[in-house]
Structures are given as C-alpha cells and as structure tokens.
Design an enzyme around this catalytic site. Structure first.
Site, mmCIF file in Angstrom:
data_model
loop_
_atom_site.group_PDB
_atom_site.id
_atom_site.type_symbol
_atom_site.label_atom_id
_atom_site.label_comp_id
_atom_site.label_asym_id
_atom_site.label_seq_id
_atom_site.Cartn_x
_atom_site.Cartn_y
_atom_site.Cartn_z
ATOM 1 N N CYS A 1 12.696 48.538 64.184
ATOM 2 C CA CYS A 1 13.885 48.893 63.406
ATOM 3 C C CYS A 1 14.994 49.450 64.298
ATOM 4 C CB CYS A 1 13.563 49.965 62.376
ATOM 5 S SG CYS A 1 11.982 49.770 61.566
ATOM 6 N N ASP A 2 14.628 50.351 65.191
ATOM 7 C CA ASP A 2 15.645 51.135 65.891
ATOM 8 C C ASP A 2 15.802 50.795 67.374
ATOM 9 O OD1 ASP A 2 16.054 52.548 63.515
ATOM 10 O OD2 ASP A 2 14.520 54.030 64.002
ATOM 11 N N CYS B 1 9.885 53.720 64.411
ATOM 12 C CA CYS B 1 9.882 52.273 64.217
ATOM 13 C C CYS B 1 10.701 51.589 65.303
ATOM 14 C CB CYS B 1 10.407 51.929 62.823
ATOM 15 S SG CYS B 1 10.428 50.154 62.483
HETATM 16 P P1 FAD Z 1 8.896 52.273 50.662
HETATM 17 O O1 FAD Z 1 10.191 51.923 51.289
HETATM 18 O O2 FAD Z 1 7.890 52.997 51.485
HETATM 19 O O3 FAD Z 1 9.244 53.073 49.332
HETATM 20 C C1 FAD Z 1 8.299 53.523 48.465
HETATM 21 C C2 FAD Z 1 8.945 54.649 47.687
HETATM 22 O O4 FAD Z 1 8.376 54.750 46.403
HETATM 23 C C3 FAD Z 1 8.707 56.038 48.287
HETATM 24 O O5 FAD Z 1 9.480 56.296 49.395
HETATM 25 C C4 FAD Z 1 9.039 56.924 47.103
HETATM 26 O O6 FAD Z 1 10.447 57.090 47.000
HETATM 27 C C5 FAD Z 1 8.530 56.070 45.927
HETATM 28 N N1 FAD Z 1 7.224 56.588 45.500
HETATM 29 C C6 FAD Z 1 6.127 56.857 46.276
HETATM 30 N N2 FAD Z 1 5.142 57.365 45.518
HETATM 31 C C7 FAD Z 1 5.620 57.409 44.241
HETATM 32 C C8 FAD Z 1 5.054 57.850 43.012
HETATM 33 N N3 FAD Z 1 3.807 58.352 42.958
HETATM 34 N N4 FAD Z 1 5.809 57.759 41.884
HETATM 35 C C9 FAD Z 1 7.062 57.242 41.944
HETATM 36 N N5 FAD Z 1 7.648 56.832 43.082
HETATM 37 C C10 FAD Z 1 6.931 56.912 44.219
HETATM 38 N N6 FAD Z 1 12.255 47.669 57.988
HETATM 39 C C11 FAD Z 1 13.071 46.628 58.263
HETATM 40 O O7 FAD Z 1 12.805 45.507 57.840
HETATM 41 N N7 FAD Z 1 14.229 46.813 58.967
HETATM 42 C C12 FAD Z 1 14.613 48.019 59.453
HETATM 43 O O8 FAD Z 1 15.646 48.151 60.118
HETATM 44 C C13 FAD Z 1 13.766 49.136 59.170
HETATM 45 N N8 FAD Z 1 14.104 50.372 59.586
HETATM 46 C C14 FAD Z 1 13.277 51.424 59.305
HETATM 47 C C15 FAD Z 1 13.637 52.682 59.774
HETATM 48 C C16 FAD Z 1 12.836 53.762 59.501
HETATM 49 C C17 FAD Z 1 13.266 55.132 59.990
HETATM 50 C C18 FAD Z 1 11.627 53.582 58.754
HETATM 51 C C19 FAD Z 1 10.756 54.782 58.431
HETATM 52 C C20 FAD Z 1 11.254 52.332 58.316
HETATM 53 C C21 FAD Z 1 12.066 51.232 58.599
HETATM 54 N N9 FAD Z 1 11.723 49.954 58.194
HETATM 55 C C22 FAD Z 1 12.560 48.903 58.435
HETATM 56 C C23 FAD Z 1 10.478 49.697 57.449
HETATM 57 C C24 FAD Z 1 10.808 49.597 55.953
HETATM 58 O O9 FAD Z 1 11.545 50.733 55.572
HETATM 59 C C25 FAD Z 1 9.529 49.506 55.135
HETATM 60 O O10 FAD Z 1 8.736 48.426 55.584
HETATM 61 C C26 FAD Z 1 9.858 49.268 53.674
HETATM 62 O O11 FAD Z 1 10.776 50.227 53.203
HETATM 63 C C27 FAD Z 1 8.598 49.338 52.823
HETATM 64 O O12 FAD Z 1 8.975 49.115 51.517
HETATM 65 P P2 FAD Z 1 8.057 49.449 50.281
HETATM 66 O O13 FAD Z 1 8.723 48.779 49.142
HETATM 67 O O14 FAD Z 1 6.646 49.146 50.559
HETATM 68 O O15 FAD Z 1 8.128 51.016 50.041
#
Ligand code: FAD
Ligand code: NAP
Length: 339
Positions: A165-166, A162
């Site tokens: 992000c980084d 990302c």
């Molecule tokens: P996610 O964060 O993807 O979380 C979903 C979670 O739900 C999964 O990880 C798991 O724990 C759980 N889950 C999945 N399937 C199931 C299931 N079947 N049953 C129960 N639980 C389940 N964004 C920023 O804005 N700023 C940043 O600095 C930033 N840094 C990042 C750094 C890295 C290394 C990465 C990989 C991403 C970064 N992002 C950043 C992006 C950000 O993390 C994502 O956009 C955001 O977390 C997405 O949120 P979400 O709620 O869709 O789900």
C-alpha cells in the site's frame, strides 16, 4: 418495531419476551470494501440488506482499514488516486443509493446455532436479539503493531503495516528501509520494497526465518536485502516529523545500536476480527474464517465470509471487494433456495 412482524417473503414469525422484534433477511457485518460490495449487489438484487457498519469496531472507524491511510493508487478506476476515506465514502453512498439499510452500531454477539441466526449489538445485549436468515461477515482484520516508543509519532510518517500500500510513496524512494518479521509477509514485503528503497533490512527476532523455503531463498538471494537475525527493535526515532532511525538490540550479545532507516514496515501478522463467531464456525489456526475455495461458503450454511476476515494472503481492497461480490451472489442463491 413492535410485536409480531412479517418482514419479507421468507416468513418468520417472531415473539419475544419484551415484545421488541426485528428481523433482517440478510445482514452484512462490516464496513470495508467487502461489506459494501456485498451490499451493492444484494441491494441491486432487491434483497434489501441491512449493514451494521460498526462504531469504532476494533478501534477502526466505519469504512474499515482504508480510512486509516492516505492515497489509494491501486484501486482500478481512479487513475488520479483518491484517499482511503473518500473511496469508502463513495462505496457507502453506492450501498445507500440502491437501498441498503445502514446501522451505525457494532455487532457484539452472534448465535449461529439455530435458524434464523441471532445478533446482538453492543447497545442491545440485554434485549431480544435481532434475527436474520443469512449473514455476510466482512469484519476485516487489523495489522498487528508493536507499540514501540515513537510509533505513534511516526505512524504513516515513515511507519506502515502495508508495504504494497505505502511502499511507493516518495519518502521511501532510494532510502534505507526496514521490515520487522521473519514470515512470508516479511519476505514478500522486503522483496517488494527493494523496488523503491536503496536497501532493505529484515529485522528478525530469532536466528532463523519462519517463512517458507522459497520465500527465504528469494530474500537471501536479493542483494538489496540484509537480514539482521537475533535482533529486536526498541524504539522508532526521527526528527519529530519523519522517521530516520531505529534503536535495535542484538539479543545474543545485548549490544544496542541505531540503524539509519527512513521507513519501517511491520510484518508481524494480522488479527482477523472473528471474535464474535469464535467456536461457531471453522477457522484456521490464526482465526481466519475458512471458506470453501472459490466461494464465500463457510462451515455454517447461510453464513458467508468475505474480505480480509477470510483472507490471510492477499489482503487488498480489490480482492476484498471481489469476495464481497461472491458472498452476495452466494447469499442470494441461498435465500432463493430457502424460499
Ligand atoms: P476492513 O477494511 O478491514 O473493514 C472492516 C470494518 O468492519 C472494520 O474496520 C470495522 O469498521 C467494521 N467492523 C468490524 N467488526 C465489526 C462488528 N463486530 N460490527 C460492525 N462492524 C464491524 N489495500 C489496497 O488495495 N490498497 C491500498 O493502498 C491499501 N492501503 C492500506 C493502508 C493501510 C494503512 C492498511 C491498514 C491497509 C491498506 N490496504 C490497502 C488493505 C485494505 O485496507 C484491506 O485489504 C481492506 O480494507 C479489507 O477490507 P474488508 O472489507 O475485508 O474490511
Ligand atoms: P506469520 O507467519 O505469523 O509471521 C509473523 C512473523 O512476525 C514471524 O516471523 C514472527 O516471529 C514475527 N513476529 C511476531 N510478533 C513479533 C514481535 N512482537 N516482534 C518481532 N517479530 C514478531 O505472519 P505472515 O508472515 O503475515 O503470514 C501469515 C500467513 O500468510 C502465513 O500462513 C503465510 O504463509 C501466509 N502468507 C503467504 C504468502 C505467500 O505464500 N506468498 C505471503 C504472505 C503471507 P517468530 O517467527 O519469531 O514467531
């Protein structure tokens, strides 16, 4: 819980073979910013939501993708930054504070074919399902990795998935960087990284970019970007602590060489976590849940999607949180109409 249950004003009487029934009015699946924002809104609306946060679901800890990174500097409200895990701990605490029931289990199966919907966790697949009137799917997505030799050693020590992000961290400042991929994300990330790096190589396996014309032109016009076509990456190399080179190969003449870079960003696509609803709700060709633009509504009434699981474009914590809020408000309206 035993026997027949009357759980809430939406009266569902459930019977099961093994006399073990659980019904939730609204179930949130996931544990990232989208899931917890939906939980906070639904809990404050006094619709006591149940949130399944997963247990290392898709290899990621409860709390989601942000638990895999260090400082978060672009989430409004935290000018001094905080770690991804700390941000997610705070969101979780806020969900609990307003009455969300959090279950640390992974949902392994969902049946959307009739109402109420049915859910199974990985521990109850042989038992009666949990039932629910509405679902907010917020299971996120995960960036694809190439699993190169050396990747584990230098992950987050020069290798990231990302750039937004980084990209701004000091180890990349005025250093040569590389992006693998030839799609829109790769072009966008390369462009973004030119703000920080001295030069950005795009490593593209084919002889052309997959990106849209406008994104291609921008990348080609940027003097700090050099596109290496027909090139694959074989290994990530470094001093044991930080990445400092990539072993690359030109697939046309088979020549191998070392490319000196201090940063490597993968832009080879993401995988949305939609397996549990595969074939039951409309998705795009990459598997992202299709939502009605400007809402969290999907092709199945009562089933809402928020966060990265329905967003192939922005994929940020704040956009996920925003769509979690939308899903909560859409679910609340749906439940009111059902009543
Ligand atoms: P996610 O964060 O993807 O979380 C979903 C979670 O739900 C999964 O990880 C798991 O724990 C759980 N889950 C999945 N399937 C199931 C299931 N079947 N049953 C129960 N639980 C389940 N964004 C920023 O804005 N700023 C940043 O600095 C930033 N840094 C990042 C750094 C890295 C290394 C990465 C990989 C991403 C970064 N992002 C950043 C992006 C950000 O993390 C994502 O956009 C955001 O977390 C997405 O949120 P979400 O709620 O869709 O789900
Ligand atoms: P993508 O379009 O699927 O592109 C992935 C890129 O990674 C492709 O160039 C692909 O190469 C390459 N790749 C895949 N596996 C690889 C491997 N093992 N080794 C080397 N290269 C590999 O993904 P994306 O760029 O993330 O875009 C996803 C969607 O979001 C698209 O619909 C895109 O239009 C959209 N998007 C839009 C914008 C924008 O408009 N601003 C920005 C970002 C994303 P091949 O081409 O050889 O298959």
């Amino acid at each position: 819980m035993k026997g027949t249950q009357l759980h809430h004003p939406l009266i569902h009487i459930h019977h099961s073979n093994n006399d073990k029934m659980v019904h939730h009015k609204v179930t949130i699946i996931g544990s990232g910013p989208a899931a917890h924002t939906a939980a906070i809104y639904l809990a404050r609306a006094e619709i006591k939501p149940t949130l399944y946060e997963g247990m290392m679901a898709n290899g990621i800890a409860a709390g989601g993708q942000l638990t895999t990174t260090t400082e978060i500097e672009n989430f409004p409200g935290f000018p001094d930054a905080l770690t991804g895990s700390e941000l997610m701990d705070r969101m979780r605490a806020q969900s609990v504070k307003f009455g969300t029931d959090i279950i640390t289990e992974t949902i392994s199966k969902v049946d959307l074919s009739s109402k109420p919907f049915k859910l199974w966790t990985e521990f109850n697949e042989d038992e009666a399902p949990v039932t629910t009137d509405a679902i907010v799917l917020a299971t996120g997505a995960s960036a694809k990795r190439l699993h190169l030799p050396g990747e584990e050693t230098y992950w987050q020590q020069g290798i990231s998935a990302c750039a937004v992000c980084d990209g701004a961290v000091p180890i990349f400042r005025n250093k040569p960087l590389a992006v693998i991929g030839g799609g829109d994300s790769a072009c966008e990330e390369a462009q973004f990284l030119t703000k920080y790096g001295s030069k950005v190589y795009m490593i593209v396996r084919k002889d052309h970019l997959r990106a849209s014309t406008i994104m291609q032109r921008r990348a080609e016009k940027n003097a700090k970007i050099e596109i290496l076509f027909n090139t694959v990456t074989l290994e990530a190399k470094g001093d044991g602590k930080f990445l400092n080179a990539l072993r690359i190969k030109n697939v046309k003449d088979e020549k191998e060489s070392d490319l000196a870079v201090n940063g490597l960003f993968y832009a080879v696509g993401h995988t949305p976590a939609t397996k549990i609803v595969e074939g039951q709700v409309d998705t795009d060709s990459a598997g992202y849940i299709k939502t009605v633009p400007g809402s969290s509504l999907t092709s199945v009434p009562g089933f809402f999607a928020a966060g990265d699981v329905q967003d192939s474009r922005y994929r940020q914590a704040i956009t996920s949180a925003g769509s979690g809020c939308m899903a909560a408000l859409d679910a609340e309206r749906y439940l009111t109409e059902l009543e």
